[in-house]
Design a protein around this motif. Structure first.
Motif, mmCIF file in Angstrom:
data_model
loop_
_atom_site.group_PDB
_atom_site.id
_atom_site.type_symbol
_atom_site.label_atom_id
_atom_site.label_comp_id
_atom_site.label_asym_id
_atom_site.label_seq_id
_atom_site.Cartn_x
_atom_site.Cartn_y
_atom_site.Cartn_z
ATOM 1 N N LYS A 39 84.273 46.063 86.145
ATOM 2 C CA LYS A 39 84.394 45.770 87.566
ATOM 3 C C LYS A 39 85.802 45.249 87.879
ATOM 4 O O LYS A 39 86.444 45.679 88.853
ATOM 5 C CB LYS A 39 83.357 44.738 87.977
ATOM 6 C CG LYS A 39 83.530 44.249 89.423
ATOM 7 C CD LYS A 39 82.722 43.000 89.677
ATOM 8 C CE LYS A 39 83.053 42.423 91.050
ATOM 9 N NZ LYS A 39 82.394 41.142 91.307
ATOM 10 N N GLU A 79 81.294 47.174 94.555
ATOM 11 C CA GLU A 79 80.648 45.884 94.343
ATOM 12 C C GLU A 79 79.135 46.001 94.430
ATOM 13 O O GLU A 79 78.403 45.336 93.678
ATOM 14 C CB GLU A 79 81.168 44.876 95.378
ATOM 15 C CG GLU A 79 82.619 44.462 95.126
ATOM 16 C CD GLU A 79 83.136 43.499 96.171
ATOM 17 O OE1 GLU A 79 82.509 43.445 97.251
ATOM 18 O OE2 GLU A 79 84.146 42.814 95.909
ATOM 19 N N TYR A 82 78.046 47.452 91.227
ATOM 20 C CA TYR A 82 78.133 46.432 90.174
ATOM 21 C C TYR A 82 76.915 45.516 90.223
ATOM 22 O O TYR A 82 76.311 45.203 89.183
ATOM 23 C CB TYR A 82 79.415 45.620 90.345
ATOM 24 C CG TYR A 82 79.449 44.376 89.485
ATOM 25 C CD1 TYR A 82 79.758 44.454 88.129
ATOM 26 C CD2 TYR A 82 79.140 43.121 90.037
ATOM 27 C CE1 TYR A 82 79.768 43.305 87.342
ATOM 28 C CE2 TYR A 82 79.153 41.987 89.256
ATOM 29 C CZ TYR A 82 79.462 42.072 87.909
ATOM 30 O OH TYR A 82 79.460 40.956 87.126
#
Length: 360
Positions: A39, A79, A82
């Motif tokens: 990430k 995000e 993730y």
């Protein structure tokens, strides 16, 4: 792929490909730590999104908002992905731990055995406490002792059998055709009486002293003997002491060691360091074959020759002394039949005494 803006034009960046690459790498992550690393790599300043964001300030005004929204949307998509993969990996990790760390409460546990103080140490502490309660001092001395303190000061003649090598360990005797046992004049002490001798030489009466400690004899290890064992000896030097005082101390000590029914009796005997001397018997209810008397130690009034050798005037002071084996006391108290159990160091033997609450 060009990542820089030229003349205020929109940078040529494929954000969709950057997002797709990040999601593909997330799907291959094997742990939470690896996922977090991926990430950071997808969103840091060196990433495609990071460089695209850095170039927005070089765009013409009408393009900045549009490109900024596209970069922000790509970032949110990465995000969100993730977070999804993080939840999945965390759940998988929790399930794995549940399986690996499951405790079967029906399986007998492997007990970690705790250590325990040796019953001899516990008994020595108990003996020490008894004599301290009488107001006596506790004496200690070297285990390698000079012959004078071990024998001569105690009125043992040079030809006494106890001074021969079959009974005494001599330190570096240098035995050869020209020398005799004891030429070094150092021995492993055969009793704790040298502590009494050292105290009498260094102190003036009144003296009330108990000496528990380790002693050495040239014996084979068997059920009732060991070459290294422990004794406690008592010495009282004062004006007007008699055998009656000695008997009173011995009876109190016997009751402290063996209970309120214990008592002692004295039988005439001979020791070089006491006169008169006596063998001390203990009334022992647990004796094999029924209650009866059993030998416990030796005692007597301190020989005037010993007082003189240690610098005490026998015309002014009298004294009594006694001694008994601590191993023997332990064996009598607890019905131990074999000395091997005491000296071999099996933790199970010591644990029997540490769990009683009384200690010994």
């Amino acid at each position: 792929m060009a990542l820089s803006a030229q003349n205020g034009e929109e940078p040529e960046v494929d954000l969709s490909a950057a997002v797709a690459g990040a999601l593909q790498s997330f799907a291959q992550a094997a742990s939470l730590a690896e996922l977090k690393t991926l990430k950071n790599r997808a969103l840091d300043d060196k990433s495609v999104l990071g460089q695209a964001k850095a170039q927005i300030k070089h765009l013409v005004a009408e393009k900045r908002a549009e490109v900024g929204k596209r970069v922000g949307a790509a970032r949110k998509e990465i995000e969100a992905a993730y977070q999804k993969f993080e939840n999945e990996l965390a759940e998988a990790e929790a399930q794995r731990l549940l399986v690996e760390e499951t405790v079967d409460v029906t399986v007998p546990p492997e007990r970690a055995w705790l250590g325990a103080r040796h019953p001899l140490d516990l008994l020595i502490d108990e003996i020490t406490d008894f004599f301290v309660s009488l107001g006596w001092s506790i004496g200690q001395g070297p285990e390698i002792e000079h012959e004078w303190f071990n024998f001569d000061a105690l009125n043992l003649d040079p030809d006494h059998p106890a001074r021969q090598m079959q009974d005494t360990f001599y330190v570096d005797p240098q035995i050869n055709a020209e020398t005799q046992p004891g030429d070094s004049h150092l021995v492993m002490r055969t009793h704790t009486s040298p502590v009494q001798g050292r105290t009498m030489v260094a102190s003036q009466p009144p003296i009330y002293l108990a000496c528990p400690g380790k002693v050495f004899r040239s014996d084979e290890l068997d059920a009732t003997h060991t070459p290294v064992f422990h004794q406690v000896e008592g010495l009282a030097i004062d004006k007007g002491l008699t055998m009656a005082h000695l008997k009173g101390v011995l009876d109190e000590f016997a009751r402290a060691m063996f209970g309120p029914e214990a008592k002692t009796r004295l039988r005439p005997s001979f020791f070089p360091f006491t006169e008169p001397s006596a063998e001390m018997d203990l009334w022992f209810p647990q004796k094999k074959g029924g209650p009866g008397w059993i030998e416990w130690g030796g005692c007597g009034m301190v020989n005037p020759a010993v007082l003189t050798a240690c610098g005490i005037d026998p015309e002014e002071y009298q004294g009594f002394a006694f001694g008994m084996g601590i191993e023997r006391t332990l064996m009598l108290r607890h019905g131990i039949n074999d000395m091997h159990d005491i000296v071999e160091g099996d933790i199970r033997f010591s644990q029997q005494f540490s769990l009683t609450g009384k200690g010994c």
